[in-house]
Write a protein that holds these residues in place. Sequence first.
Motif, PDB file in Angstrom:
ATOM      1  N   ILE A 254      74.871 -23.118 164.165  1.00 37.63           N
ATOM      2  CA  ILE A 254      73.774 -22.351 163.584  1.00 37.63           C
ATOM      3  C   ILE A 254      74.422 -20.760 163.362  1.00 37.63           C
ATOM      4  CG2 ILE A 254      72.390 -21.990 165.851  1.00 37.63           C
ATOM      5  CD1 ILE A 254      70.038 -22.215 163.903  1.00 37.63           C
ATOM      6  N   ALA A 255      73.827 -20.127 162.452  1.00 39.41           N
ATOM      7  CA  ALA A 255      74.276 -18.723 162.421  1.00 39.41           C
ATOM      8  C   ALA A 255      73.293 -18.140 161.256  1.00 39.41           C
ATOM      9  CB  ALA A 255      75.614 -18.477 161.775  1.00 39.41           C
ATOM     10  N   PHE A 256      73.263 -16.748 161.316  1.00 37.04           N
ATOM     11  CA  PHE A 256      72.582 -15.783 160.463  1.00 37.04           C
ATOM     12  C   PHE A 256      73.364 -14.946 159.859  1.00 37.04           C
ATOM     13  CE2 PHE A 256      69.182 -17.451 163.132  1.00 37.04           C
ATOM     14  CZ  PHE A 256      67.961 -17.659 162.317  1.00 37.04           C
ATOM     15  N   ASP A 257      73.276 -14.719 158.423  1.00 36.41           N
ATOM     16  CA  ASP A 257      73.983 -13.382 157.843  1.00 36.41           C
ATOM     17  C   ASP A 257      73.149 -12.243 158.003  1.00 36.41           C
ATOM     18  OD1 ASP A 257      71.994 -13.597 155.838  1.00 36.41           O
ATOM     19  OD2 ASP A 257      73.650 -14.867 154.309  1.00 36.41           O
ATOM     20  N   SER A 258      73.542 -11.241 157.349  1.00 37.80           N
ATOM     21  CA  SER A 258      73.062  -9.924 157.415  1.00 37.80           C
ATOM     22  C   SER A 258      71.486  -9.866 156.895  1.00 37.80           C
ATOM     23  CB  SER A 258      73.781  -8.886 156.958  1.00 37.80           C
ATOM     24  OG  SER A 258      74.324  -8.999 155.705  1.00 37.80           O
ATOM     25  N   LEU A 259      71.684 -10.559 155.691  1.00 41.94           N
ATOM     26  CA  LEU A 259      70.174 -10.856 154.839  1.00 41.94           C
ATOM     27  C   LEU A 259      69.047 -11.617 155.700  1.00 41.94           C
ATOM     28  CD1 LEU A 259      71.577 -11.116 151.195  1.00 41.94           C
ATOM     29  CD2 LEU A 259      70.799  -9.087 152.554  1.00 41.94           C
ATOM     30  N   GLY A 260      69.460 -12.241 156.912  1.00 44.16           N
ATOM     31  CA  GLY A 260      68.596 -13.107 157.372  1.00 44.16           C
ATOM     32  C   GLY A 260      68.513 -14.544 157.068  1.00 44.16           C
ATOM     33  N   ASN A 261      69.354 -14.957 156.184  1.00 39.28           N
ATOM     34  CA  ASN A 261      69.683 -16.385 155.521  1.00 39.28           C
ATOM     35  C   ASN A 261      70.270 -17.076 156.836  1.00 39.28           C
ATOM     36  OD1 ASN A 261      69.128 -15.779 152.877  1.00 39.28           O
ATOM     37  ND2 ASN A 261      71.093 -14.960 152.565  1.00 39.28           N
TER      38      ASN A 261
END
Length: 284
Positions: A254-261
């Motif tokens: 699991i991970a998030f990108d800088s836009l919160g996706n």
Amino acid sequence: MPGCKIISLAFIFFLVIAGCKSPDKLKQLLQGYDLDKPEKFFMPESLHEISGISFHNNKSDTIYAIQDEEGKLFRLAWNQKKQYHTKFARSGDYEDLAIVREKVFILKSNGSLFGFPIKDATYVELDSVPEWKHLLPPGEYEGLYGDETTGNLYALCKNCPVDKNNETVTGYVLKTGDSIYRAESFVIDMHEIELFTGKVKSGFRPSALAKNLLTNDWYIISAVNQMLVVTDSTWKIKEVCKLNAGKFSQPEGIAFDSLGNLYISNEGDDFSEGNILKFVRKTK
């Protein structure tokens, strides 16, 4: 049918008083994300058994991933099956990775850590990559997260003796810098999860964790339980989702990108390829 259950503790109490034995019928989408509408990226054969995923500085242009048999760090672009890899160690049971302050850290299931500079991920093979043993107490580990602001690593037990009789899941904070050492621990209370779900068979066995930097909430997945748990910054339970097995074959990363996706990786099986599911953050 949406797969997320979120109800207040007060409402659970009301259901108990009213004679309703299960909250399973009370379902709604995960706050901020529609788990029924992912973008799907099928993995190349080399990542059929994909486990952990991460981004460098939360930038989604390159996905860094590992799989749980080979000592290789993979990198590839979204929806592009051509992959590159860096061999850092012999074959083994590698479960998760974190990229923090220009270093890659990779977690083995026995709690050992491997680490090397992110700039070295351009090489096909590395020599003499440091391995830190016995940083974590004996147990089985699958979740690792790196906090860029503090430089801390967070390692989460999947199955540890310390939790056997306590109805808890224990995690550890590791300080990084010139050296790595275990600084403190934290606990997730199983009873709080069970207030949302009822009894959790086999206990809660986390596969991976990540922090949503837009909310400071922790997102924790479990392949064993087909579950996603959201906690606040102090590890208090906020939401619990029962994941649809048809979409989440074996959620391991699991991970998030800088836009919160939100991104969740799934190992493949005899009938399907490994994949990464992307859930675009809803702004309204």
